[in-house]
Write a protein that holds these residues in place. Sequence first.
Motif, short mmCIF file in Angstrom:
data_model
loop_
_atom_site.label_atom_id
_atom_site.label_comp_id
_atom_site.label_asym_id
_atom_site.label_seq_id
_atom_site.Cartn_x
_atom_site.Cartn_y
_atom_site.Cartn_z
N LYS A 102 29.93 50.16 32.41
CA LYS A 102 29.24 49.04 31.75
C LYS A 102 30.09 48.45 30.63
O LYS A 102 30.16 47.24 30.46
N LEU A 103 30.76 49.31 29.89
CA LEU A 103 31.64 48.85 28.81
C LEU A 103 32.82 48.06 29.39
O LEU A 103 33.15 46.98 28.88
N ILE A 104 33.42 48.55 30.45
CA ILE A 104 34.53 47.86 31.11
C ILE A 104 34.07 46.51 31.66
O ILE A 104 34.78 45.52 31.57
N GLU A 105 32.85 46.47 32.22
CA GLU A 105 32.28 45.20 32.69
C GLU A 105 32.26 44.18 31.57
O GLU A 105 32.69 43.03 31.74
N ARG A 106 31.72 44.57 30.42
CA ARG A 106 31.56 43.65 29.30
C ARG A 106 32.89 43.22 28.70
O ARG A 106 33.09 42.04 28.39
N ILE A 107 33.81 44.16 28.55
CA ILE A 107 35.07 43.87 27.86
C ILE A 107 36.07 43.15 28.76
O ILE A 107 36.76 42.23 28.31
N ILE A 108 36.14 43.54 30.03
CA ILE A 108 37.20 43.03 30.91
C ILE A 108 36.68 42.33 32.16
O ILE A 108 37.04 41.18 32.43
N LEU A 109 35.86 43.01 32.93
CA LEU A 109 35.54 42.55 34.28
C LEU A 109 34.74 41.26 34.35
O LEU A 109 34.99 40.44 35.25
N LYS A 110 33.80 41.05 33.45
CA LYS A 110 32.97 39.85 33.53
C LYS A 110 33.83 38.59 33.49
O LYS A 110 33.72 37.73 34.35
N ASN A 111 34.70 38.47 32.51
CA ASN A 111 35.57 37.29 32.41
C ASN A 111 36.59 37.25 33.53
O ASN A 111 36.91 36.18 34.05
N TYR A 112 37.14 38.40 33.89
CA TYR A 112 38.12 38.45 34.96
C TYR A 112 37.52 37.94 36.27
O TYR A 112 38.12 37.10 36.95
N MET A 113 36.34 38.41 36.61
CA MET A 113 35.68 38.00 37.86
C MET A 113 35.28 36.53 37.80
O MET A 113 35.41 35.81 38.79
N LYS A 114 34.82 36.07 36.65
CA LYS A 114 34.46 34.66 36.48
C LYS A 114 35.69 33.77 36.70
O LYS A 114 35.61 32.77 37.42
N ASN A 115 36.81 34.14 36.12
CA ASN A 115 38.05 33.37 36.29
C ASN A 115 38.56 33.45 37.72
O ASN A 115 39.07 32.46 38.25
N LEU A 116 38.42 34.59 38.35
CA LEU A 116 38.84 34.77 39.75
C LEU A 116 38.05 33.82 40.66
O LEU A 116 38.63 33.12 41.49
N LEU A 117 36.74 33.76 40.47
CA LEU A 117 35.90 32.85 41.26
C LEU A 117 36.23 31.39 40.97
O LEU A 117 36.28 30.57 41.89
N ALA A 118 36.46 31.07 39.72
CA ALA A 118 36.79 29.68 39.35
C ALA A 118 38.10 29.26 40.02
O ALA A 118 38.19 28.15 40.56
N GLU A 119 39.09 30.12 39.99
CA GLU A 119 40.38 29.80 40.62
C GLU A 119 40.22 29.62 42.12
O GLU A 119 40.74 28.69 42.72
N ARG A 120 39.49 30.54 42.75
CA ARG A 120 39.24 30.44 44.19
C ARG A 120 38.51 29.15 44.53
O ARG A 120 38.85 28.44 45.48
N ASN A 121 37.51 28.81 43.75
CA ASN A 121 36.74 27.59 44.00
C ASN A 121 37.59 26.34 43.78
O ASN A 121 37.39 25.33 44.47
N ASN A 122 38.52 26.38 42.85
CA ASN A 122 39.43 25.24 42.68
C ASN A 122 40.30 25.04 43.91
O ASN A 122 40.55 23.90 44.32
N VAL A 123 40.75 26.13 44.52
CA VAL A 123 41.54 26.04 45.75
C VAL A 123 40.69 25.44 46.87
O VAL A 123 41.13 24.53 47.59
N ILE A 124 39.45 25.91 47.01
CA ILE A 124 38.55 25.38 48.04
C ILE A 124 38.32 23.89 47.81
O ILE A 124 38.38 23.09 48.74
N LYS A 125 38.08 23.50 46.56
CA LYS A 125 37.84 22.10 46.23
C LYS A 125 39.04 21.24 46.58
O LYS A 125 38.89 20.18 47.22
N LYS A 126 40.23 21.67 46.21
CA LYS A 126 41.44 20.91 46.53
C LYS A 126 41.63 20.77 48.03
O LYS A 126 41.98 19.69 48.54
N GLU A 127 41.42 21.84 48.77
CA GLU A 127 41.54 21.79 50.22
C GLU A 127 40.51 20.83 50.84
O GLU A 127 40.84 20.06 51.73
#
Length: 132
Positions: A102-127
């Motif tokens: 839970k601590l790792i989720e809050r400190i690292i994973l939440k933002n990392y996963m959010k950025n990962l999805l945003a980057e992936r969605n930008n690629v889908i949008k461009k395509e």
Amino acid sequence: MARSIDLHVYSMKFSKEEVIAGRTYGLINLNETVTWKANHFGINFTMTSKITAMEKPYCFTDEMIKGPFRKLHHQHLFKSLNSGTEMTDIFEFEAPLGALGKLIERIILKNYMKNLLAERNNVIKKEAETCK
């Protein structure tokens, strides 16, 4: 495009993500699985996901059935607009390791996963925009 195995691999090239089992190319469909191998945080991970729900062309859901998370549930919702299509992600995950997870989720994973999805969605949008 959100169901495309090939586009997923392309959008995740920074993590050296590759398909190692299940559906290996094209569009993944209901009840199909795909196993991914990737490197995040300098660690190699393997994860198998399954498409557990699909209502074309409105939504589909993939869920981790084996992998590094305690839970991973990802809904992709699509709405037709005059200007195109709007995709909304509902992404739920839980790290393993109890309170430490839970601590790792809050400190690292939440933002990392959010950025990962945003980057992936930008690629889908461009395509999608180049296909118009």
